[in-house]
Motif scaffolding. Structure first.
Motif, mmCIF file in Angstrom:
data_model
loop_
_atom_site.group_PDB
_atom_site.id
_atom_site.type_symbol
_atom_site.label_atom_id
_atom_site.label_comp_id
_atom_site.label_asym_id
_atom_site.label_seq_id
_atom_site.Cartn_x
_atom_site.Cartn_y
_atom_site.Cartn_z
ATOM 1 N N ILE A 117 0.873 -1.177 0.000
ATOM 2 C CA ILE A 117 0.000 0.000 0.000
ATOM 3 C C ILE A 117 0.909 1.224 0.000
ATOM 4 O O ILE A 117 1.753 1.366 0.885
ATOM 5 C CB ILE A 117 -0.897 0.007 1.260
ATOM 6 C CG1 ILE A 117 -1.818 -1.221 1.257
ATOM 7 C CG2 ILE A 117 -1.716 1.295 1.339
ATOM 8 C CD1 ILE A 117 -2.503 -1.484 2.596
ATOM 9 N N MET B 249 2.362 4.620 0.726
ATOM 10 C CA MET B 249 2.177 5.568 1.834
ATOM 11 C C MET B 249 3.405 6.448 2.025
ATOM 12 O O MET B 249 4.466 6.203 1.442
ATOM 13 C CB MET B 249 1.827 4.823 3.117
ATOM 14 C CG MET B 249 2.935 3.953 3.673
ATOM 15 S SD MET B 249 2.395 3.047 5.144
ATOM 16 C CE MET B 249 1.924 1.475 4.416
ATOM 17 N N ASN B 250 3.241 7.481 2.823
ATOM 18 C CA ASN B 250 4.295 8.428 3.186
ATOM 19 C C ASN B 250 5.496 7.708 3.809
ATOM 20 O O ASN B 250 5.318 6.801 4.627
ATOM 21 C CB ASN B 250 3.669 9.387 4.215
ATOM 22 C CG ASN B 250 4.551 10.551 4.561
ATOM 23 O OD1 ASN B 250 5.732 10.375 4.859
ATOM 24 N ND2 ASN B 250 3.978 11.734 4.545
ATOM 25 N N GLN C 116 7.461 8.548 6.089
ATOM 26 C CA GLN C 116 7.601 8.675 7.552
ATOM 27 C C GLN C 116 6.943 7.516 8.295
ATOM 28 O O GLN C 116 7.240 7.254 9.449
ATOM 29 C CB GLN C 116 6.924 9.964 8.028
ATOM 30 C CG GLN C 116 7.725 11.201 7.738
ATOM 31 C CD GLN C 116 7.172 12.358 8.536
ATOM 32 O OE1 GLN C 116 6.075 12.809 8.289
ATOM 33 N NE2 GLN C 116 7.931 12.819 9.517
ATOM 34 N N CYS C 117 6.000 6.871 7.616
ATOM 35 C CA CYS C 117 5.209 5.835 8.267
ATOM 36 C C CYS C 117 5.689 4.478 7.768
ATOM 37 O O CYS C 117 5.646 4.186 6.583
ATOM 38 C CB CYS C 117 3.744 6.067 7.898
ATOM 39 S SG CYS C 117 2.612 5.167 8.920
ATOM 40 N N GLU C 118 6.185 3.664 8.679
ATOM 41 C CA GLU C 118 6.718 2.358 8.278
ATOM 42 C C GLU C 118 5.632 1.367 7.904
ATOM 43 O O GLU C 118 5.814 0.510 7.066
ATOM 44 C CB GLU C 118 7.510 1.747 9.438
ATOM 45 C CG GLU C 118 8.922 2.249 9.538
ATOM 46 C CD GLU C 118 9.555 1.770 10.829
ATOM 47 O OE1 GLU C 118 9.286 0.633 11.246
ATOM 48 O OE2 GLU C 118 10.323 2.553 11.425
ATOM 49 N N SER C 119 4.517 1.444 8.615
ATOM 50 C CA SER C 119 3.472 0.444 8.411
ATOM 51 C C SER C 119 2.153 0.969 8.939
ATOM 52 O O SER C 119 2.113 1.956 9.669
ATOM 53 C CB SER C 119 3.837 -0.840 9.151
ATOM 54 O OG SER C 119 3.884 -0.580 10.546
ATOM 55 N N LEU C 120 1.091 0.279 8.556
ATOM 56 C CA LEU C 120 -0.250 0.602 9.042
ATOM 57 C C LEU C 120 -0.647 -0.411 10.096
ATOM 58 O O LEU C 120 -0.076 -1.498 10.188
ATOM 59 C CB LEU C 120 -1.239 0.521 7.879
ATOM 60 C CG LEU C 120 -1.029 1.529 6.750
ATOM 61 C CD1 LEU C 120 -1.781 1.078 5.500
ATOM 62 C CD2 LEU C 120 -1.501 2.915 7.182
ATOM 63 N N ASN C 121 -1.668 -0.086 10.871
ATOM 64 C CA ASN C 121 -2.284 -1.073 11.755
ATOM 65 C C ASN C 121 -2.706 -2.287 10.902
ATOM 66 O O ASN C 121 -3.152 -2.124 9.766
ATOM 67 C CB ASN C 121 -3.498 -0.397 12.419
ATOM 68 C CG ASN C 121 -4.476 -1.378 13.001
ATOM 69 O OD1 ASN C 121 -5.312 -1.920 12.287
ATOM 70 N ND2 ASN C 121 -4.371 -1.633 14.279
#
Lengths: 242, 242
Positions: free
Chosen positions: B217, B219-220, B222-227
């Motif tokens: 997915i 994504m930015n 800065q964000c390693e992963s989602l919930n």
């Protein structure tokens, strides 16, 4: 300094941070685990690093060593981390162009998860209504996975805030199952705010009336709704990909 | 019949259903709240309806009335509902064409939320690895919002199950941040299984090697992963819209 007693006055002060009242009074909160502590350190937010005796985690900040019984008491986890910190609350920054407004989200896990997704999908400002669960609740903090340190989170009364945004030309986007637009077909705006309502009740009538358009997520008829954090994340995902 | 004592033998039996061991022994579990009870009733799963004294909720099933102290003890909620039920565990059905495999999901809220999203996005079979949190855990059940009664959920050892699927021509789709395909660009398959890994560790190496393709997915950075529940839901949402 090594503290081994739960009766130590400094430890008692730190323990008070488990309550919202004292977090508000001191403008600080507690975080737990290496990942979160590193994220807070990057933002220079650490007031005091708390390490379990013999733990190697050298950061150039004020550090307190505690015994495992003290660490267990400070921790909010069944399996406590060996690394915690007292950190400053977040500063408010000017609002951006892609705003997420959360109206009375109550579940700490949902709030943290939504903040994590908001950073992932490039929303630059997150607005919490005053009745939203406390941002500094340990479960919220943990669920953000450190992403709370990388965005702008502010608390505002939503109706007056939305009216200000409208005066400044922001589009206000809500959610509605009937008469909405499938988010896949929706337009994109340079300045907008997306409103996500409470888990059980959805968006209030009052906020709903302030919206310029309503989005929905296409799904199977058997399912009335999605979890609030999932719905918010899918909407942000779609909007960020336009 | 009205029961007012916590020492009543029948109440003691029902209370045992809070433990997995007794849920497994009796092949039943407890649900709470009107919405869940109605969903269970539609599927003719209710063994015994439990109503608080004076509660009006007439269903044509075996009904037990209890006093509020008994209801409070049976409930898993801070604010107990007045309506509960003992219900039969779900039956296994034959597997379908759009399969979700959950490998060791540990958080009850995540599991329930993923099941809810799977129904919303037309996955017809959900496979839980044996180490996944118990499907009949009260928080899982609550988080499904009744959707667990509208799908096929089975427990299988994932490696051997996936090998069987491969022999039958199913495509196996995993997740991977590097060298994967953006889920927006991915192909569609008539028969496939999507694997979602554990919250902290992701998909195991062993399962990863069995995959035909990997999705991610966008994504930015800065964000390693989602919930995990959010990631699973976005993947299912995208796949269901192809």
């Amino acid at each position: 300094m090594l503290i081994t007693s739960l009766n130590n006055e400094h430890i008692k002060e730190i323990l008070k941070l488990k309550e919202k009242k004292y977090r508000d009074l001191s403008n600080t909160f507690l975080i737990e685990g290496r990942h979160l502590v590193l994220e807070a350190h990057r933002e220079k937010k650490i007031v005091e690093l708390i390490l379990e005796q013999d733990e190697l985690f050298p950061l150039d900040v004020n550090t307190l060593y505690v015994s495992s019984n003290v660490m267990n008491k400070l921790s909010n986890l069944k399996t406590p981390s060996n690394v915690m910190a007292v950190v400053e609350k977040l500063d408010e920054k000017p609002i951006g162009e892609k705003i997420l407004i959360l109206d009375n989200i109550q579940d700490p896990g949902n709030l943290g998860t939504i903040i994590r997704s908001a950073v992932a999908f490039n929303f630059d400002t997150i607005v919490l209504s005053p009745k939203t669960v406390d941002l500094y609740n340990p479960k919220v903090v943990r669920s953000t996975q450190g992403m709370m340190f990388h965005t702008n989170i502010i608390i505002r009364e939503p109706v007056s805030f939305i009216n200000e945004l409208k005066n400044e030309g922001y589009k206000i986007v809500g959610t509605k199952v009937t008469n909405g637009i499938d988010v896949r077909e929706s337009k994109t705006y340079s300045h907008f705010a997306l409103i996500i309502g409470n888990e059980g009740k959805g968006m209030s009538e009052e906020l709903s009336e302030l919206c310029d358009e309503y989005l929905y997520i296409k799904m199977n008829d058997q399912c009335e709704s999605l979890n609030a954090a999932v719905a918010a994340s899918i909407l942000m995902y779609e909007i960020s990909n336009k």
